[in-house]
Design an enzyme around this catalytic site. Structure first.
Site, PDB file in Angstrom:
ATOM      1  N   PRO A 191     -11.840 -13.042 -12.316  1.00 51.17           N
ATOM      2  CG  PRO A 191     -13.098 -12.603 -10.665  1.00 51.17           C
ATOM      3  CD  PRO A 191     -11.712 -13.392 -11.306  1.00 51.17           C
ATOM      4  CG  HIS A 244      -2.138  -1.215   1.034  1.00 45.02           C
ATOM      5  ND1 HIS A 244      -2.126  -2.114   1.676  1.00 45.02           N
ATOM      6  CD2 HIS A 244      -3.002  -1.633   0.018  1.00 45.02           C
ATOM      7  CE1 HIS A 244      -3.361  -3.059   1.732  1.00 45.02           C
ATOM      8  NE2 HIS A 244      -3.442  -2.755   0.133  1.00 45.02           N
ATOM      9  CG  ASP A 266      -5.270  -2.824  -4.475  1.00 50.22           C
ATOM     10  OD1 ASP A 266      -4.842  -3.879  -4.730  1.00 50.22           O
ATOM     11  OD2 ASP A 266      -5.089  -1.980  -3.738  1.00 50.22           O
TER      12      ASP A 266
END
Lengths: 481, 283
Positions: free
Chosen positions: B162, B62, B155
């Site tokens: 998917p 992150h 992200d």
């Protein structure tokens, strides 16, 4: 044994056969895959184990008496037909069997000119004479439509001795003629109705779809189960009503069909039929909702036109198959075939075909929403990055063919090879078509005109894959001497 | 009794964590969602069997996906985050008071609700008033946006399943369109250590390079990801991530970070030769 639509007799017989572990001293020589290990690894041992020859417990497609017979009866019931035939040489063989079951040499058959090459091939083989009905053309989209009922009336009154009429239900683009009316008209004149349902297998199983051939009362239909019904490529159904002797149809099929029918293909037809009977409603509803969503989104992008039921005009577009995602691309200045190539080369998206003005994406039970999003986004990108002015775009017109010789006569005549440009005014001895969709631009026996040559050159330039001629490059054409 | 979570990094390499307890385990409309508590790495989010974040090493990922582009352009006002249901990326973004709006597009509501309940460490800032969550397909969402975002962070999960649409040329093209003229795109860029990931990574990089004038790759070491060596893609219409780095400006913000610093920023664009070779192959 009493079978129901929950059964799949050929598939079940293969499962029993596998369990019995019979020692094979017959063909095929790979003997359950052991003889060709690399192939077995590639396709899977389970697949090779059921690639077997006909034998007593598995019946024989040439003369079905047990499990194939049962499977054909179930298929007939599923399609609302009196008889059904498992085909292992494609819908091409089914179309040819329809024509050859109803027409002999010099018999007349009424058909729209935008038939698939398989129909005209059948005429080359059997010697029947085509009477072409001009399909309507949508000038905006440049696509051939269905046959107008009035045009058929005219064709019948001019050729009351015609033996059969062939109808596309639907066309590649999803367009249907007024089949019920055509059937009524033809039957009044003792003409058999043959329906090419290469793109309509799902009509038998879903709701809110155009009428199927059997429901409309047609005599025979060639149903491409592998296209929208879920069976393996090359497998197909021929279905018929009792107006045509099923024993005779079988004889005609056996004239050209293999005597070593693939059980992979046969069992795939069996299971696809069962699946569509049991789940078809849901499958088709899902396809329609996906297609409607894609159409809406694509039309919002601007520049593209994903058409649907609004084309319906009560005649040449009597109905529209909403599972088809046909898109007109002319307004972004790109030929359909150019968009087709961009999608594949730049975006890793393979669609069914692109012609001069349109593309067609097949949406089926196997599609998922996020893949449709990719198609929509890619079309948006293509518009953003590649769109051009419309200048120089070909306006697609229906070119009314001038038939000089029957396809058979022309095909077997002495011929010489000429450059395309020099062939104008000669009689073509062979086919020229874009593949897909495989609808002939020229058929054997037709006059070659400047319009036709211009069209062929333009299609080649835009990147269409042209086929049919002996010359693989389609620079020369064989003409009748 | 011993309970272990195992991920297959390749057909022949497994990665296992000893599990204290299973906290969440459900199939959503899109994928299988699980959160487990592990001995070494704390709580971990697992999607379709693949480990996404753990409490112990999520700071690396992150920090790197957010601070690298932010330190390059401190004037970013409007950010789009695609995926990132765990909330960690958004958490880092909310530390910049200059950011006015953060749109987060996550396809799977279950990931967000599960993380809010069981992974507050990352999901803690999803209620920030600047954050707007859209539960949609990222590809679909972005198609409708033109010239709106200063920064897009992708992200995503792996390019299979998917998340597949987020590694395509049409997606990058749509991102280009959605970015302002000084916009930056950063994406999770997989790894090239194991062969099975190489093709996807190379393709993604090639696609980005065809779309953006500035396209680079930077790296971080993330212990729980396959091979531990992970890549991010950096692309922009305007800013070079090294020459435009605003070292003083960023340091003046006084943000405390556990992994990122402006020295590391300059260094992370220096990538190993084997990766360079793989990226250059297409050129």
């Amino acid at each position: 044994m009493k079978y129901t639509q929950h059964n799949s007799p050929i598939h079940e017989a293969l499962l029993r056969h596998k369990k019995n572990r019979v020692v094979p001293f017959d063909v095929p020589g790979h003997k359950g895959g052991r003889g060709t290990p690399e192939l077995t690894e590639f396709l899977g041992a389970d697949c090779l184990k059921v690639d077997v020859n006909s034998m007593k417990p598995l019946d024989n497609l040439i003369h079905p008496v047990s499990v194939i017979k049962a499977a054909e009866e179930l298929a007939a019931e599923a399609f609302g037909a009196d008889a059904a035939f498992f085909m292992v040489n494609g819908t091409t063989a089914a179309v040819q069997a329809m024509i050859m079951s109803t027409c002999k040499a010099r018999d007349k058959i009424i058909m729209p000119r935008n038939v698939h090459r398989s129909s005209i091939n059948a005429l080359v083989v059997c010697g029947a004479i085509p009477v072409y009905v001009n399909p309507g053309v949508n000038h905006e989209l440049g696509i051939p439509l269905g046959m107008a009922v009035e045009d058929i009336k005219t064709a019948i009154s001019q050729n009351p001795d015609a033996k059969a009429i062939l109808v596309n239900n639907p066309t590649y683009y999803g367009i249907c003629s007024n089949l019920k009316e055509i059937v009524a008209l033809a039957h009044q004149h003792d003409i058999k109705v043959l329906v090419d349902e290469a793109h309509g297998a799902h009509f038998y199983f879903g709701e809110e779809l155009p009428i199927s051939a059997m429901a409309a009362g047609a005599d025979m239909a060639a149903v491409s189960m592998h296209k929208t019904g879920g069976s393996l490529t090359q497998s197909s159904f021929l279905v018929s009503k009792n107006t045509i002797d099923p024993g005779y149809i079988r004889q005609i099929i056996n004239l050209t069909q293999t005597t070593s029918a693939s059980y992979l293909l046969l069992s795939s037809l069996d299971l696809a039929r069962k699946n569509m009977v049991l789940n078809g409603k849901e499958i088709v509803a899902n396809i329609i909702s996906l297609t409607e969503y894609a159409r809406q989104e694509i039309n919002k992008l601007g520049g593209y036109y994903a058409y649907s039921k609004e084309l319906v005009n009560g005649d040449t577009v009597y109905d529209f198959d909403r599972t088809k995602l046909s898109i007109y691309t002319g307004n972004i200045g790109l030929a359909g075939i150019e968009v087709y190539d961009l999608l594949r080369d730049e975006y890793d998206i393979q669609i069914e075909f692109g012609d001069i003005g349109n593309i067609l994406a097949i949406i089926s039970a196997g599609d998922r929403a996020f893949e449709l999003e990719r198609l929509i986004s890619a079309l948006y990108e293509i518009k953003r990055l590649y769109s051009k002015d419309r200048v120089g775009m070909f306006n697609q017109e229906y070119i009314n063919p001038e038939v000089i010789l029957t396809p058979q006569k022309a095909f077997y005549s002495d011929k010489k090879s000429l450059k395309l440009s020099e062939a104008i005014n000669h009689i073509s001895g062979e086919f020229v078509m874009c593949y897909p969709p495989g609808i002939p631009i020229l058929a054997p026996g037709e006059r070659i005109t400047k319009d036709i040559v211009d069209y062929i050159v333009y299609a080649k330039e835009k990147g269409s894959s042209l086929t049919g001629t002996k010359d693989m490059k389609v620079e020369h054409i064989n003409v009748v001497v | 009794m011993e309970l272990w979570y195992t991920e297959h990094h390749t057909e022949h390499v497994n990665f296992s964590l000893k599990v204290k307890a299973e906290l969440f385990n459900k199939q959503s409309d899109f994928q299988h969602v699980a959160i487990v508590d592990t001995y070494e790495y704390g709580r971990a989010l697992i999607l379709d069997g693949c480990l996404m974040v753990t409490e112990k090493d999520e700071f690396i990922y992150h920090d790197m996906i957010v601070h690298v582009p932010m330190a390059t352009n401190l004037a970013v006002k409007k950010v789009l985050v695609i995926g990132a249901g765990d909330g960690g990326t958004v958490r880092e973004l909310t530390r910049y008071p200059e950011i006015e709006r953060i749109d987060m597009v996550e396809i799977d509501p279950m990931v967000v609700s599960a993380c809010k309940e069981y992974l507050p460490q990352t999901a803690c800032k999803l209620e920030d008033p600047r954050v707007h969550i859209y539960y949609e397909d990222g590809l679909k969402f972005i198609r409708r946006k033109v010239n709106q975002y200063d920064l897009i962070l992708v992200d995503s999960t792996d390019p299979f399943g998917p998340g597949e649409g987020l590694f395509t040329r049409e997606f990058y093209g749509n991102c280009y369109n959605a970015l302002t003229e000084k916009g930056i795109l950063v994406n999770q860029h997989e790894s090239t250590y194991y062969d099975s990931y190489v093709e996807a990574m190379k393709r993604a990089h090639q696609r980005i390079k065809e779309t953006f004038p500035i396209a680079k790759v930077y790296q971080a070491h993330i212990p729980t990801y396959p091979s531990g060596h992970w890549l991010f893609g950096y692309a922009s219409k305007h800013f070079d991530p090294i020459t435009d780095l605003d070292e003083e400006g960023w340091n003046a913000l006084g943000l405390k970070t556990k992994y990122y610093n402006t020295e590391l920023h300059k260094g992370c664009f220096a990538i190993p030769n084997y990766v360079k070779e793989q990226l250059d192959e297409n050129e």
